[in-house]
Structures are given as structure tokens and as C-alpha cells.
Scaffold this motif. Structure first.
Motif, PDB file in Angstrom:
ATOM      1  N   ALA A 222       0.835  -1.207   0.000  1.00 52.81           N
ATOM      2  CA  ALA A 222       0.000   0.000   0.000  1.00 52.81           C
ATOM      3  C   ALA A 222       0.871   1.259   0.000  1.00 52.81           C
ATOM      4  CB  ALA A 222      -0.921  -0.010   1.214  1.00 52.81           C
ATOM      5  N   ALA A 223       1.954   1.249   0.800  1.00 53.47           N
ATOM      6  CA  ALA A 223       2.848   2.421   0.857  1.00 53.47           C
ATOM      7  C   ALA A 223       3.501   2.667  -0.498  1.00 53.47           C
ATOM      8  CB  ALA A 223       3.915   2.206   1.931  1.00 53.47           C
ATOM      9  N   LEU A 224       3.907   1.586  -1.154  1.00 54.16           N
ATOM     10  CA  LEU A 224       4.571   1.714  -2.458  1.00 54.16           C
ATOM     11  C   LEU A 224       3.586   2.178  -3.530  1.00 54.16           C
ATOM     12  CD1 LEU A 224       7.039   1.414  -4.139  1.00 54.16           C
ATOM     13  CD2 LEU A 224       6.806  -1.066  -4.064  1.00 54.16           C
ATOM     14  N   ALA A 225       2.375   1.614  -3.517  1.00 53.29           N
ATOM     15  CA  ALA A 225       1.364   2.009  -4.499  1.00 53.29           C
ATOM     16  C   ALA A 225       0.989   3.477  -4.336  1.00 53.29           C
ATOM     17  CB  ALA A 225       0.118   1.130  -4.327  1.00 53.29           C
ATOM     18  N   ARG A 226       0.908   3.919  -3.075  1.00 47.70           N
ATOM     19  CA  ARG A 226       0.592   5.323  -2.822  1.00 47.70           C
ATOM     20  C   ARG A 226       1.706   6.226  -3.355  1.00 47.70           C
ATOM     21  NH1 ARG A 226       0.281   4.951   2.272  1.00 47.70           N
ATOM     22  NH2 ARG A 226      -1.806   4.073   2.322  1.00 47.70           N
ATOM     23  N   GLU A 227       2.958   5.799  -3.170  1.00 51.51           N
ATOM     24  CA  GLU A 227       4.100   6.566  -3.676  1.00 51.51           C
ATOM     25  C   GLU A 227       4.068   6.644  -5.204  1.00 51.51           C
ATOM     26  OE1 GLU A 227       6.272   8.265  -2.096  1.00 51.51           O
ATOM     27  OE2 GLU A 227       7.754   8.694  -3.661  1.00 51.51           O
ATOM     28  N   MET A 228       3.510   5.615  -5.842  1.00 51.32           N
ATOM     29  CA  MET A 228       3.437   5.576  -7.298  1.00 51.32           C
ATOM     30  C   MET A 228       2.212   6.309  -7.839  1.00 51.32           C
ATOM     31  SD  MET A 228       4.705   1.618  -7.796  1.00 51.32           S
ATOM     32  CE  MET A 228       4.639   1.579  -9.580  1.00 51.32           C
ATOM     33  N   GLY A 229       1.446   6.941  -6.951  1.00 53.40           N
ATOM     34  CA  GLY A 229       0.332   7.780  -7.394  1.00 53.40           C
ATOM     35  C   GLY A 229      -0.964   7.037  -7.644  1.00 53.40           C
ATOM     36  N   TRP A 230      -1.096   5.850  -7.079  1.00 55.24           N
ATOM     37  CA  TRP A 230      -2.346   5.110  -7.258  1.00 55.24           C
ATOM     38  C   TRP A 230      -3.485   5.828  -6.518  1.00 55.24           C
ATOM     39  CZ3 TRP A 230      -2.074  -0.952  -7.222  1.00 55.24           C
ATOM     40  CH2 TRP A 230      -1.115  -1.366  -8.145  1.00 55.24           C
ATOM     41  N   ARG A 322       4.027  -7.006  -9.629  1.00 52.22           N
ATOM     42  CA  ARG A 322       5.448  -6.598  -9.606  1.00 52.22           C
ATOM     43  C   ARG A 322       5.781  -5.899  -8.277  1.00 52.22           C
ATOM     44  NH1 ARG A 322       5.919  -3.263 -14.958  1.00 52.22           N
ATOM     45  NH2 ARG A 322       3.762  -3.852 -15.377  1.00 52.22           N
ATOM     46  N   ILE A 323       4.833  -5.085  -7.802  1.00 49.59           N
ATOM     47  CA  ILE A 323       5.022  -4.442  -6.486  1.00 49.59           C
ATOM     48  C   ILE A 323       5.128  -5.514  -5.401  1.00 49.59           C
ATOM     49  CG2 ILE A 323       3.858  -3.063  -4.695  1.00 49.59           C
ATOM     50  CD1 ILE A 323       2.689  -1.340  -6.936  1.00 49.59           C
ATOM     51  N   MET A 324       4.187  -6.451  -5.454  1.00 52.52           N
ATOM     52  CA  MET A 324       4.131  -7.468  -4.413  1.00 52.52           C
ATOM     53  C   MET A 324       5.342  -8.395  -4.453  1.00 52.52           C
ATOM     54  SD  MET A 324       0.631  -9.386  -3.468  1.00 52.52           S
ATOM     55  CE  MET A 324      -0.263  -7.960  -3.986  1.00 52.52           C
ATOM     56  N   ALA A 325       5.847  -8.666  -5.661  1.00 53.07           N
ATOM     57  CA  ALA A 325       7.031  -9.517  -5.788  1.00 53.07           C
ATOM     58  C   ALA A 325       8.215  -8.908  -5.044  1.00 53.07           C
ATOM     59  CB  ALA A 325       7.377  -9.708  -7.263  1.00 53.07           C
ATOM     60  N   LEU A 326       8.363  -7.577  -5.151  1.00 50.22           N
ATOM     61  CA  LEU A 326       9.473  -6.901  -4.479  1.00 50.22           C
ATOM     62  C   LEU A 326       9.288  -6.899  -2.960  1.00 50.22           C
ATOM     63  CD1 LEU A 326      12.018  -5.127  -4.393  1.00 50.22           C
ATOM     64  CD2 LEU A 326      10.541  -3.134  -4.766  1.00 50.22           C
ATOM     65  N   GLN A 366      12.511   1.893  -7.782  1.00 50.09           N
ATOM     66  CA  GLN A 366      12.776   3.334  -7.579  1.00 50.09           C
ATOM     67  C   GLN A 366      11.813   3.954  -6.564  1.00 50.09           C
ATOM     68  OE1 GLN A 366      15.265   4.935  -8.485  1.00 50.09           O
ATOM     69  NE2 GLN A 366      16.122   4.157 -10.387  1.00 50.09           N
ATOM     70  N   PRO A 367      10.486   3.802  -6.736  1.00 51.53           N
ATOM     71  CA  PRO A 367       9.582   4.379  -5.711  1.00 51.53           C
ATOM     72  C   PRO A 367       9.730   3.709  -4.347  1.00 51.53           C
ATOM     73  CG  PRO A 367       8.322   3.185  -7.393  1.00 51.53           C
ATOM     74  CD  PRO A 367       9.731   3.275  -7.900  1.00 51.53           C
ATOM     75  N   PHE A 368      10.134   2.433  -4.334  1.00 49.82           N
ATOM     76  CA  PHE A 368      10.338   1.746  -3.049  1.00 49.82           C
ATOM     77  C   PHE A 368      11.476   2.429  -2.276  1.00 49.82           C
ATOM     78  CE2 PHE A 368      12.309  -1.848  -0.653  1.00 49.82           C
ATOM     79  CZ  PHE A 368      11.252  -2.110   0.202  1.00 49.82           C
ATOM     80  N   ILE A 369      12.561   2.698  -2.978  1.00 50.61           N
ATOM     81  CA  ILE A 369      13.688   3.405  -2.353  1.00 50.61           C
ATOM     82  C   ILE A 369      13.260   4.811  -1.924  1.00 50.61           C
ATOM     83  CG2 ILE A 369      15.995   4.365  -2.773  1.00 50.61           C
ATOM     84  CD1 ILE A 369      15.938   1.324  -2.440  1.00 50.61           C
ATOM     85  N   ARG A 373      13.522   6.415   1.754  1.00 49.84           N
ATOM     86  CA  ARG A 373      14.278   7.660   1.963  1.00 49.84           C
ATOM     87  C   ARG A 373      13.409   8.691   2.702  1.00 49.84           C
ATOM     88  NH1 ARG A 373      18.901   9.300  -0.360  1.00 49.84           N
ATOM     89  NH2 ARG A 373      18.868   7.831  -2.092  1.00 49.84           N
ATOM     90  N   LYS A 374      12.148   8.822   2.273  1.00 48.83           N
ATOM     91  CA  LYS A 374      11.240   9.791   2.924  1.00 48.83           C
ATOM     92  C   LYS A 374      10.989   9.418   4.385  1.00 48.83           C
ATOM     93  CE  LYS A 374       8.691  11.252  -1.221  1.00 48.83           C
ATOM     94  NZ  LYS A 374       7.417  11.172  -1.960  1.00 48.83           N
TER      95      LYS A 374
END
Length: 408
Positions: A222-230, A322-326, A366-369, A373-374
Motif C-alpha cells: 500500500a505504501a509503495l502504491a501510494r508513492e506511485m500515485g495510485w 510486480r510491487i508485491m514480488a518486491l 525506484q519508488p520503493f527506495i 528515503r522519505k
């Protein structure tokens, strides 16, 4: 001024009052203000100094005051009408004189209450066969009796006010129904989420080493998807998918899941069947969010096409998978497993870097990193990943860890 001219002037005044009353009733003002203004217009028309409008209390034969003038505090006053009294009022459909005549005797105990507020005329507020309320006013300031013409005019004004009461009553019923349905929906929603969380707990319970794994994958995704603008709806969808992504493991033998030594080929096939089994389970459920079954099926695919079960390549793999795989692999690396202790954050990041564009999609890394970082810089509103790592990280150490990382 002649009698004819006086009558004409009075008629024009009354017509103008009716027009103003109609305008007031259909205005978007607060209901209480509309009723109060309507009462004032009625009293002004008949030069009365005291009056009140009563509204029916649902589920009782009582009518409570909702507007008054010249009567002080009458909030506790109730007009109790017997069913036969209401039936008689509906039958008459005309104002009732309360001036001590026999005509008002059928009102029963309500008549005494009306005498206490010095009411002289009582008019019904009705729609179809329903007595919605009553208007009670005292005598004219001039002392003149109410005429037949006054009764007719009061009846017309009462009818106008009845529509306002009726509309408000319908609105209140609608609001009550809305609130009731909203409560039912919230209850169903809570049961829905509780059921999903129970499933996630049942999945994780099969592996003593991965307690909380489903919840962490859910939160990270959820955090990664939000960072990706979902959108919020899409984020909620992948949050649920994260909770359920390993549901297929329910059918896998517990000894295989918890085995500390290398798996046999049979055991590998059994364990690797869980994405397809999970897909078959979830594809039979009609979720309010899109893509959950496919995210479950493809969360072990690799962007170089060497994953399973469908050996898909990068863009062929749903972006949610792909998000979930990472994040699934990242959580596996940063938690203890039966076959090895957990890796440090530095070691896990090295693994991610080594599998850049092989196992993991760079568009997701990239958005995961960026999220990490944030969170380390305390720029994230709700830190999710770093607090769960149970490892002290600051901006300086993070920069050292990410040194040479593609795009970092």
C-alpha cells in the motif's frame, strides 16, 4: 374609503401574504426558520399576538410545539389527541373555534392545554389522510370574531404549511433510512475486513517464522502504491491483495513450509503451487477491487521471465504483482526463516540491487527506495516500512547503503 375598496384592499393583502408564504415555504432556509416565519405570517394576517405550530411526534398521538410566539417557553407542552379526535379533525378539515362553545368538546384533554395558551382557533395541517400538525392562534387584536372568510383563508394558509411539514417529514424519514443503511454497510464492511484479517492470520499461522508476513506485505504494498500515485481505491485493493497473497499456502503441508533443510523436487512443486491455488480460491470471490486474484497468481513472477507459475516477462506481469514480488521478497529477506537468520537492511538492499531488472522491476524499485528515503528523513506522514525493520537508520547511513544504487 368605501366598504368595497376596503374589501379589495384586504383581498390584495391576503393574496400577497399567501404568495409570500408560498415563497417562504419553498425557500432553501432552515426548516425551523421556515416554520417560524410561516407562523408569524399567519398571526400577522389575523392580527393575533400569540400562537404556535405543533408537529406530530412519530409513534404517538401527541403533538409538540415546533414554533411559537408570545407564549414564552412551551417546549414541554404536548397536545394529546385520541384516535377518534384525529379522525374527527380529518373529517372536518376546517378550523375549529375554541371560544368555549360546544363545537370543541371532541378535543378532550387537548382542549384544556389549548385554553392554557389562550388559543381561540385551531387549524389542521394535513396531507391526504394524515394529521401532520396543528396551528393554534389566539383572538384578533381588534376583538372581532373570526368570520367564515377568515376560516377559509386560514385553511389555505394551513395547506401551504402542511406541504412544508410533509416535505420535512419525508426528508427526516429518508435521512433515518440513510443512517440505518449506512450503519448496516459499515457493519458489513467491518465483518468483511475482519474475515480477510482472519484469513491472513490463518495463513501466517502455518509458518512460525512468518507471523505477520501478510500484514507487512499488505502495508508495504500500500505504501509503495501510494508513492506511485495510485488512487485510494487502487491502494485499498493492493492492501487486501497483500493480506491474501499467500492464501494458497493453506493447502500446502505445514512440514514443507517450515522445513529448515533444502526441499525435494516434490516439495518444491507443492510449495510453488500456492500462487495458482490462491488464484483459484480468490477468482471465485467478487471483490469490490480489481486485480486481486491476478496479483496473487503472479507475485512470484520475475521480470526476466524465470519466475512462476506463468513465466511472464516485465510488462506482461500485472503492476500490482510486480510491487508485491518486491515487497514479498524484501520482507522474506529482512525476517528470520527456518533455513537462515534475517538479513540486515544493507544486505537486503544489496540483494535488491543484484536482482535489478532480473527478479525485480526497476520501475517499482525506484519508488520503493523513495518511500524508504522519505521515512528515514521523517518526510512521510505515516511511516510504514522503516518502523517494521527494527533497525536504526538515519539519513547518513542510508546514503552510504544506497551509494552506487541505480537512480538513488
Amino acid at each position: 374609503m368605501s366598504e368595497t375598496e376596503l374589501s379589495l384592499e384586504r383581498l390584495l393583502f391576503n393574496l400577497n401574504t399567501l404568495a409570500e408564504l408560498g415563497e417562504e415555504i419553498t425557500s432553501p432556509k432552515d426548516f425551523t426558520r421556515v416554520v417560524k416565519s410561516s407562523l408569524y405570517m399567519v398571526m400577522g394576517t389575523f392580527s393575533s399576538s400569540r400562537g404556535a405550530i405543533f408537529q406530530h411526534e412519530n409513534g404517538s398521538g401527541s403533538y409538540m410545539p415546533i414554533a411559537s410566539k408570545g407564549l414564552g417557553d412551551i417546549g414541554g407542552l404536548r397536545l394529546k389527541l385520541a384516535p377518534e379526535t384525529i379522525a374527527e379533525l380529518l373529517k372536518r378539515r376546517e378550523p375549529v373555534e375554541l371560544g368555549g362553545g360546544k363545537d370543541a368538546g371532541f378535543l378532550g384533554a387537548a382542549r384544556e392545554a389549548l385554553e392554557r395558551i389562550d388559543a381561540k382557533v385551531l387549524a389542521c395541517l394535513t396531507v391526504k389522510d394524515e394529521l401532520l400538525g396543528l396551528i393554534a392562534i389566539n383572538g384578533k387584536f381588534s376583538g372581532e370574531p373570526f368570520t367564515l372568510y377568515d376560516h377559509q383563508l386560514l385553511s389555505v394558509m394551513s395547506q401551504h404549511i402542511s406541504f412544508s411539514l410533509h416535505s420535512h417529514s419525508l426528508l427526516m424519514k429518508l435521512m433515518h433510512k440513510y443512517t440505518e443503511n449506512k450503519g448496516l454497510y459499515e457493519n458489513l464492511r467491518r465483518i468483511y475486513y475482519d474475515t480477510i484479517h482472519a484469513f491472513a492470520a490463518a495463513i501466517d499461522a502455518k509458518d512460525s517464522y512468518t507471523r505477520g508476513h501478510s500484514h507487512r506485505v499488505s502495508a508495504y504494498s500500500a505504501a509503495l502504491a501510494r508513492e506511485m500515485g495510485w488512487s485510494n481505491e487502487e491502494v485499498e485493493g493492493i492492501r487486501i491483495a497483500g493480506l491474501l497473497h499467500d492464501i494458497g499456502k493453506i493447502t500446502v503441508d505445514k512440514t514443507i513450509i517450515n522445513k529448515a533443510s533444502p526441499l525435494t523436487s516434490y516439495e518444491c512443486r507443492e510449495l510453488n503451487s500456492h500462487p495458482v491455488i490462491g488464484y483459484e480460491i480468490l477468482s471465485k470471490i467478487k471483490f469490490p477491487w480489481k486485480g486481486i486474484p491476478m496479483m496473487t497468481r503472479n507475485h512470484h513472477e520475475k521480470v526476466d521471465g524465470t519466475g512462476y507459475p506463468d513465466r511472464l516477462r516485465k510488462s506482461e506481469i500485472p503492476i500490482g504483482a510486480r510491487i508485491m514480488a518486491l515487497v514479498d521478497a524484501f520482507d522474506a529477506m529482512t525476517t528470520d526463516r527456518p533455513y537462515r537468520p534475517k538479513l540486515s537492511f544493507r544486505e537486503a538492499i544489496c540483494e535488491v540491487r543484484e536482482n535489478w531488472n532480473r527478479q525485480f522491476d526497476p520501475d517499482v524499485i525506484q519508488p520503493f527506495i523513495s518511500v524508504i528515503r522519505k521515512e528515514v528523513k521523517r518526510e512521510a506522514d505515516n511511516p510504514t516500512i522503516v518502523p517494521l525493520l527494527q533497525e536504526e537508520l538515519d539519513a547518513v547511513s542510508l546514503n552510504r547503503i544506497l551509494e552506487g544504487f541505480p537512480g538513488a
